[in-house]
Scaffold this motif. Structure first.
Motif, PDB file in Angstrom:
ATOM      1  N   ASP A 230      42.972  39.884  40.710  1.00 49.38           N
ATOM      2  CA  ASP A 230      42.151  40.546  39.592  1.00 49.38           C
ATOM      3  C   ASP A 230      41.668  41.862  39.333  1.00 49.38           C
ATOM      4  O   ASP A 230      41.296  42.238  38.329  1.00 49.38           O
ATOM      5  CB  ASP A 230      40.764  39.432  39.479  1.00 49.38           C
ATOM      6  CG  ASP A 230      41.195  37.989  39.317  1.00 49.38           C
ATOM      7  OD1 ASP A 230      42.246  37.734  38.852  1.00 49.38           O
ATOM      8  OD2 ASP A 230      40.559  36.903  39.915  1.00 49.38           O
ATOM      9  N   ARG A 231      41.631  42.328  40.581  1.00 46.06           N
ATOM     10  CA  ARG A 231      41.118  43.787  40.683  1.00 46.06           C
ATOM     11  C   ARG A 231      42.104  44.148  41.804  1.00 46.06           C
ATOM     12  O   ARG A 231      42.409  43.814  42.653  1.00 46.06           O
ATOM     13  CB  ARG A 231      39.799  44.204  40.732  1.00 46.06           C
ATOM     14  CG  ARG A 231      38.822  43.722  39.899  1.00 46.06           C
ATOM     15  CD  ARG A 231      37.287  44.145  40.522  1.00 46.06           C
ATOM     16  NE  ARG A 231      37.326  43.165  41.524  1.00 46.06           N
ATOM     17  CZ  ARG A 231      36.363  43.549  42.521  1.00 46.06           C
ATOM     18  NH1 ARG A 231      35.832  44.788  42.664  1.00 46.06           N
ATOM     19  NH2 ARG A 231      35.823  42.567  43.475  1.00 46.06           N
TER      20      ARG A 231
ATOM     21  N   ASP B 165      44.542  50.658  38.848  1.00 44.57           N
ATOM     22  CA  ASP B 165      44.327  49.463  38.512  1.00 44.57           C
ATOM     23  C   ASP B 165      44.764  49.279  36.722  1.00 44.57           C
ATOM     24  O   ASP B 165      45.554  48.256  36.260  1.00 44.57           O
ATOM     25  CB  ASP B 165      42.863  49.016  38.515  1.00 44.57           C
ATOM     26  CG  ASP B 165      42.536  47.541  37.965  1.00 44.57           C
ATOM     27  OD1 ASP B 165      42.934  46.665  38.639  1.00 44.57           O
ATOM     28  OD2 ASP B 165      42.360  47.228  36.952  1.00 44.57           O
TER      29      ASP B 165
ATOM     30  N   ILE C 295      37.936  39.722  46.265  1.00 41.78           N
ATOM     31  CA  ILE C 295      38.796  39.842  44.850  1.00 41.78           C
ATOM     32  C   ILE C 295      39.831  38.418  44.653  1.00 41.78           C
ATOM     33  O   ILE C 295      40.539  37.902  45.564  1.00 41.78           O
ATOM     34  CB  ILE C 295      39.790  40.910  45.000  1.00 41.78           C
ATOM     35  CG1 ILE C 295      38.955  42.107  45.162  1.00 41.78           C
ATOM     36  CG2 ILE C 295      40.866  40.879  43.833  1.00 41.78           C
ATOM     37  CD1 ILE C 295      39.620  43.527  45.312  1.00 41.78           C
TER      38      ILE C 295
ATOM     39  N   ARG D 100      48.090  47.013  37.592  1.00 44.07           N
ATOM     40  CA  ARG D 100      47.788  45.633  37.458  1.00 44.07           C
ATOM     41  C   ARG D 100      48.520  44.773  36.140  1.00 44.07           C
ATOM     42  O   ARG D 100      49.192  43.921  36.416  1.00 44.07           O
ATOM     43  CB  ARG D 100      46.293  45.301  37.346  1.00 44.07           C
ATOM     44  CG  ARG D 100      46.046  43.694  37.511  1.00 44.07           C
ATOM     45  CD  ARG D 100      44.555  43.418  38.109  1.00 44.07           C
ATOM     46  NE  ARG D 100      43.646  44.156  37.185  1.00 44.07           N
ATOM     47  CZ  ARG D 100      43.104  43.932  35.974  1.00 44.07           C
ATOM     48  NH1 ARG D 100      43.110  42.670  35.568  1.00 44.07           N
ATOM     49  NH2 ARG D 100      42.137  44.623  35.446  1.00 44.07           N
TER      50      ARG D 100
END
Length: 484
Positions: free
Chosen positions: A267-268, A323, A170, A327
């Motif tokens: 990013d994740r 997520d 990731i 995020r």
């Protein structure tokens, strides 16, 4: 359940999972908790999480040494420094923001408290135990070959250099380096007489030969001096005495750590049965004190979702919303921290994208996607003012429920769901499906309106249809969410 990492966020994750009745094993490669003070300020929202866990009073007790050190100071040297006026937002009554006040407590003082609490709660806490690798399949996560540990899910709280995140491939995005490289000098010196009557959290030192900032760790003996630059081989005792403006004969440098403020977000946050929290998911400059606090909120939200998936109250697909929600929240906190870092003194052109400070410290970020039922036409949460109104996707506003000010709206949900109703609750109780129903006469809730609160105090639905809450629960959690 396996938690990797025994810092503030990992220990909080273990506590939250135990709060929801989940069996937890936590592994930490270090032999003990952090020897460095690092994070020191814990905001309203973090203290609300500790309140739900029954630990707020314990945390405040651990913070007693810095109870009066909430001011800022500035001076040519410490000896010449003067306190600055206590900052107060003109449009917000601080005492009405939350049932818990924020506090200052050094990370090396708080982590042992959380470790003991996690063990008392039944978590299997294993320090001096490194996870050197892992495998995951459709049924769970295990060490390579499954020789010593297998769990349904893995929570990675293993820091900014997360080995788990790296193993998953990731990447991270963001501004990267923010501002100049810096050095933190952790030292001991009895400065009680120097600071008496001018107690501070952070003191800006403006001496041309020793510019930097001095942070209180315990208000008397332990201090951190932060200065720009990359060199670690300077004559630190001499430089510190210059910054202090006093001889400090007992001064002892404990550690010198170079660092670079950064803004990077994974990013994740999730990959299969593995979920990132804390610094493994996001790193940000420390000057808004958002790093550990954002991680604590990560753990709080992820905990109830993992518990629901493990118990069968919700399908595993619920975890996709982690997520989707955290995020963007992590990016917001990191970006706001970076913006504040770029103009610490506030002398530049005001940044029009700076959010109201209480939007950061009181959990004011609004989720726009995830485990929510948003109605068309609902106003978004304002960013430049702190005006919580029970909007979907936000933390429920704090209101006291009794004259003695012992119970808050933030005490009504967690570990279960709650339905808050303005007016007669009886029509809502008929179809509540086991969800606790509470009457709430509050300024932000018109008569006949109800809020459905998730276990993390976030408003999942708002409306006037008494038949809607069970349907919303079924949509969010699946057909087993509400009893027939």
């Amino acid at each position: 359940m396996l938690v990797v990492g025994g810092g503030l966020v990992g220990l909080t994750a273990a506590l939250v999972l135990r709060h929801h009745g989940v069996s937890v094993t936590l592994v930490e490669r270090r032999e003990t908790t952090s020897p460095q003070p690092k994070a020191r300020r814990f905001h309203f929202r973090s203290m609300e999480v500790f309140r739900e866990l029954g630990l707020a009073a314990t945390v405040h007790e651990a913070a007693r040494d810095l109870a009066d050190h909430d001011r800022m100071a500035v001076g040519h040297t410490l000896a010449e420094a003067e306190q600055l006026p206590l900052w107060q937002p003109g449009d917000v009554d601080v005492l009405e923001v939350s049932p818990e006040l924020p506090c200052l407590v050094a990370q090396d003082a708080l982590e042992p408290v959380l470790r003991a609490a996690a063990q008392d709660a039944g978590a299997d806490v294993r320090f001096a135990t490194a996870l050197t690798g892992f495998e995951q399949d459709a049924d769970g996560v295990a060490d390579p070959g499954g020789r010593w540990l297998r769990a349904s899910y893995l929570v990675a709280a293993d820091g900014a250099r997360s080995g788990v995140r790296t193993a998953l491939g990731i990447g991270r995005s963001g501004r990267g380096a923010v501002g100049e490289p810096a050095v933190n000098v952790y030292f001991r010196a009895d400065l009680e007489d120097v600071v008496r009557g001018r107690e501070f959290n952070l003191c800006q030192i403006e001496h041309p030969d020793a510019p930097g900032a001095l942070a209180s760790v315990d208000g008397r003996f332990r201090w951190v001096f932060m200065t720009s630059g990359e060199r670690t081989d300077r004559d630190w005792p001499a430089l510190l005495r210059t910054a202090l403006g006093v001889p400090a004969p007992d001064l002892d440098v404990l550690s010198v750590l170079p660092w670079q403020p950064e803004m990077l977000v994974a990013d994740r946050y999730s990959a299969g049965r593995v979920h990132l929290v804390g610094d493994a998911a996001h790193v940000m400059p420390p000057f808004a004190a958002m790093g550990a606090n954002t991680g604590i909120s990560d753990a709080h939200e992820l905990g109830w979702k993992l518990a629901a998936a493990l118990s069968g109250d919700a399908p595993p697909a619920l975890l996709d919303s982690y997520d989707a929600e955290r995020r963007p929240a992590g990016w917001f906190a990191a970006d706001q921290s970076a913006r504040r870092t770029l103009d610490l003194r506030g002398t530049g052109t005001p940044d029009p994208d700076l959010a109201h400070p209480f939007l950061l410290v009181a959990g004011g970020f609004q989720y726009t996607d995830g485990a929510l039922c948003r109605a068309d036409g609902q106003d978004p949460e304002p960013v430049h003012e702190f005006a919580p109104a029970g909007r979907v996707g936000t933390r429920v506003p704090h209101r006291w429920l009794d004259e003695a000010r012992t119970r808050s709206t933030l005490d009504l949900a967690g570990p279960g769901w709650a339905l808050l109703v303005a007016g007669d609750p009886r029509p809502w109780e008929r179809d509540a499906g086991g969800v606790a129903v509470h009457r709430l006469d509050a300024d932000f809730l018109p008569a006949g309106t109800a809020l459905l609160l998730r276990p993390d105090d976030v408003v999942a639905w708002r409306g006037t249809d008494v038949t809607a809450p069970p349907r919303v629960l079924r949509d969010l959690l699946g057909p087993t969410a509400v009893a027939a």
